[in-house]
Design a protein around this motif. Structure first.
Motif, PDB file in Angstrom:
ATOM      1  N   PHE A 263       0.852  -0.968  -0.196  1.00 31.88           N
ATOM      2  CA  PHE A 263       0.326  -0.279  -0.223  1.00 31.88           C
ATOM      3  C   PHE A 263       1.243   1.501   0.017  1.00 31.88           C
ATOM      4  CE2 PHE A 263      -1.571  -3.005   3.143  1.00 31.88           C
ATOM      5  CZ  PHE A 263      -3.069  -3.557   1.605  1.00 31.88           C
ATOM      6  N   ASP A 264       1.014   2.312  -1.430  1.00 24.16           N
ATOM      7  CA  ASP A 264       2.150   3.116  -1.563  1.00 24.16           C
ATOM      8  C   ASP A 264       1.412   4.554  -0.650  1.00 24.16           C
ATOM      9  OD1 ASP A 264       4.414   2.597  -2.280  1.00 24.16           O
ATOM     10  OD2 ASP A 264       2.616   2.027  -3.884  1.00 24.16           O
ATOM     11  N   VAL A 265       2.344   5.098  -0.214  1.00 22.98           N
ATOM     12  CA  VAL A 265       1.603   6.378  -0.294  1.00 22.98           C
ATOM     13  C   VAL A 265       1.205   6.868  -0.215  1.00 22.98           C
ATOM     14  CG1 VAL A 265       3.794   7.706   0.472  1.00 22.98           C
ATOM     15  CG2 VAL A 265       2.243   7.988   1.957  1.00 22.98           C
ATOM     16  N   ILE A 266       0.372   7.814  -0.916  1.00 21.83           N
ATOM     17  CA  ILE A 266      -0.648   8.969  -1.552  1.00 21.83           C
ATOM     18  C   ILE A 266      -0.708  10.046  -0.918  1.00 21.83           C
ATOM     19  CG2 ILE A 266      -2.462   7.262  -2.399  1.00 21.83           C
ATOM     20  CD1 ILE A 266      -4.300   7.825  -0.773  1.00 21.83           C
ATOM     21  N   LYS A 267       0.081  10.611  -0.231  1.00 25.06           N
ATOM     22  CA  LYS A 267      -0.022  12.098   1.141  1.00 25.06           C
ATOM     23  C   LYS A 267       1.384  12.028   1.462  1.00 25.06           C
ATOM     24  CE  LYS A 267      -4.837  13.549   1.839  1.00 25.06           C
ATOM     25  NZ  LYS A 267      -5.735  13.618   2.586  1.00 25.06           N
TER      26      LYS A 267
ATOM     27  N   LEU B  39      -6.575   6.080   8.022  1.00 26.03           N
ATOM     28  CA  LEU B  39      -5.476   6.101   6.907  1.00 26.03           C
ATOM     29  C   LEU B  39      -5.551   5.607   5.279  1.00 26.03           C
ATOM     30  CD1 LEU B  39      -2.700   4.377   7.824  1.00 26.03           C
ATOM     31  CD2 LEU B  39      -3.952   2.398   8.564  1.00 26.03           C
ATOM     32  N   THR B  40      -6.379   5.673   5.265  1.00 31.02           N
ATOM     33  CA  THR B  40      -7.201   5.125   4.170  1.00 31.02           C
ATOM     34  C   THR B  40      -6.835   6.483   2.982  1.00 31.02           C
ATOM     35  OG1 THR B  40      -9.348   4.786   4.444  1.00 31.02           O
ATOM     36  CG2 THR B  40      -8.843   2.671   4.694  1.00 31.02           C
ATOM     37  N   ASP B  41      -6.736   7.374   3.847  1.00 33.50           N
ATOM     38  CA  ASP B  41      -6.948   8.656   3.057  1.00 33.50           C
ATOM     39  C   ASP B  41      -5.427   9.103   2.677  1.00 33.50           C
ATOM     40  OD1 ASP B  41      -9.531   9.172   3.321  1.00 33.50           O
ATOM     41  OD2 ASP B  41      -9.054  10.657   4.879  1.00 33.50           O
ATOM     42  N   ILE B  42      -4.530   8.194   3.933  1.00 33.83           N
ATOM     43  CA  ILE B  42      -2.575   9.047   3.425  1.00 33.83           C
ATOM     44  C   ILE B  42      -2.269   7.443   2.724  1.00 33.83           C
ATOM     45  CG2 ILE B  42      -0.594   8.903   5.429  1.00 33.83           C
ATOM     46  CD1 ILE B  42      -2.892   9.725   7.313  1.00 33.83           C
ATOM     47  N   TYR B  43      -2.456   6.217   2.874  1.00 40.53           N
ATOM     48  CA  TYR B  43      -1.944   5.424   2.523  1.00 40.53           C
ATOM     49  C   TYR B  43      -3.006   4.251   1.786  1.00 40.53           C
ATOM     50  CZ  TYR B  43       2.189   5.726   4.753  1.00 40.53           C
ATOM     51  OH  TYR B  43       3.556   6.545   4.991  1.00 40.53           O
ATOM     52  N   ASN B  44      -2.500   4.042   0.120  1.00 41.21           N
ATOM     53  CA  ASN B  44      -3.215   3.746  -1.474  1.00 41.21           C
ATOM     54  C   ASN B  44      -3.991   2.117  -0.653  1.00 41.21           C
ATOM     55  OD1 ASN B  44      -4.709   2.492  -2.988  1.00 41.21           O
ATOM     56  ND2 ASN B  44      -3.077   2.294  -4.358  1.00 41.21           N
ATOM     57  N   LEU B  45      -5.026   1.961   0.521  1.00 37.48           N
ATOM     58  CA  LEU B  45      -5.369   1.068   1.474  1.00 37.48           C
ATOM     59  C   LEU B  45      -6.747   1.273   1.476  1.00 37.48           C
ATOM     60  CD1 LEU B  45      -4.523  -1.067   3.383  1.00 37.48           C
ATOM     61  CD2 LEU B  45      -4.507   0.809   5.202  1.00 37.48           C
TER      62      LEU B  45
END
Length: 221
Positions: A142-146, A191-197
């Protein structure tokens, strides 16, 4: 007839070889040779109580290799050996450069995170475009998106370095409670807003969890 010569490597072919099926046989020879010089990172987990299978090692190492080159991994901290307080964690892990954090819960979920940021004593956020979370149990990355919220570190004694902006319990959060039991929390909303989770239960089946083991490795690049 195929002749192969590669300078600067650990192998070369100094004479030609007749091959019945030149292309496929050449590919197999080259593949086998490159496998021989591929570093064996599994040995770096020889003292691990979490990574016990080579396939799990290969999964997480390949994910890191997609971000940075690796020479080796050094075990910095193991909770059952070095102490399970955040003070123990910071003593062994601070200012060590890129790190891999591995978690095993009492329900045997295995997961963690990678960051290039230094873990520190000072309260600070870490910007990291290459940070990611992972589930070894589910074989998911799960890569970081922020990236501006990739990690946060704490000066206070009860909290460990955590993934995500956890000022308001927004991320993957590790802490000591008043009973000195090491616990964690993966926020199902933030957490799902910060990582591609898509769902934080893909990381760990419990939102609140107790830790059986925690290990941190320094990534030598």
């Amino acid at each position: 007839i195929i002749g192969v010569c590669r300078q600067g490597s650990q192998y070369n072919f100094s004479k030609c070889t007749f091959l019945k099926d030149p292309i496929n046989e050449f590919i197999n020879i080259y593949k086998n040779k490159t496998q021989l010089i591929k570093p064996n990172f599994f040995k770096d987990f020889k003292n691990s109580k979490i990574i016990e299978k080579e396939e799990d090692c290969n999964f997480i190492v390949q994910a890191i290799l997609n971000k940075v080159n690796i020479k080796k991994l050094n075990l910095l901290y193991q909770a059952t050996v070095n102490g399970d307080s955040s003070r123990d964690f910071k003593k062994h892990c601070n200012y060590k450069g890129p790190t891999l954090t591995l978690i095993k819960t009492k329900n045997d979920d295995v997961f963690g995170g990678f960051t290039k940021c230094n873990l520190t004593n000072a309260p600070s956020y870490g910007y990291d475009e290459d940070a990611f979370l992972f589930s070894i149990s589910n074989k998911k990355i799960f890569d970081v998106i922020k990236p501006e919220k990739a990690i946060i570190t704490y000066e206070i004694n009860y909290a460990f370095a955590c993934f995500g902006n956890t000022n308001d319990w927004d991320g993957l959060y590790f802490f000591d409670d008043f009973l000195s039991t090491k616990q964690g929390y993966n926020n199902p909303k933030k957490l799902t807003d910060i990582y591609n989770l898509p769902d934080s239960k893909l990381l760990c089946n419990e939102y609140y969890f107790q830790l059986k083991e925690m290990e941190v490795y320094q990534i030598v690049i």
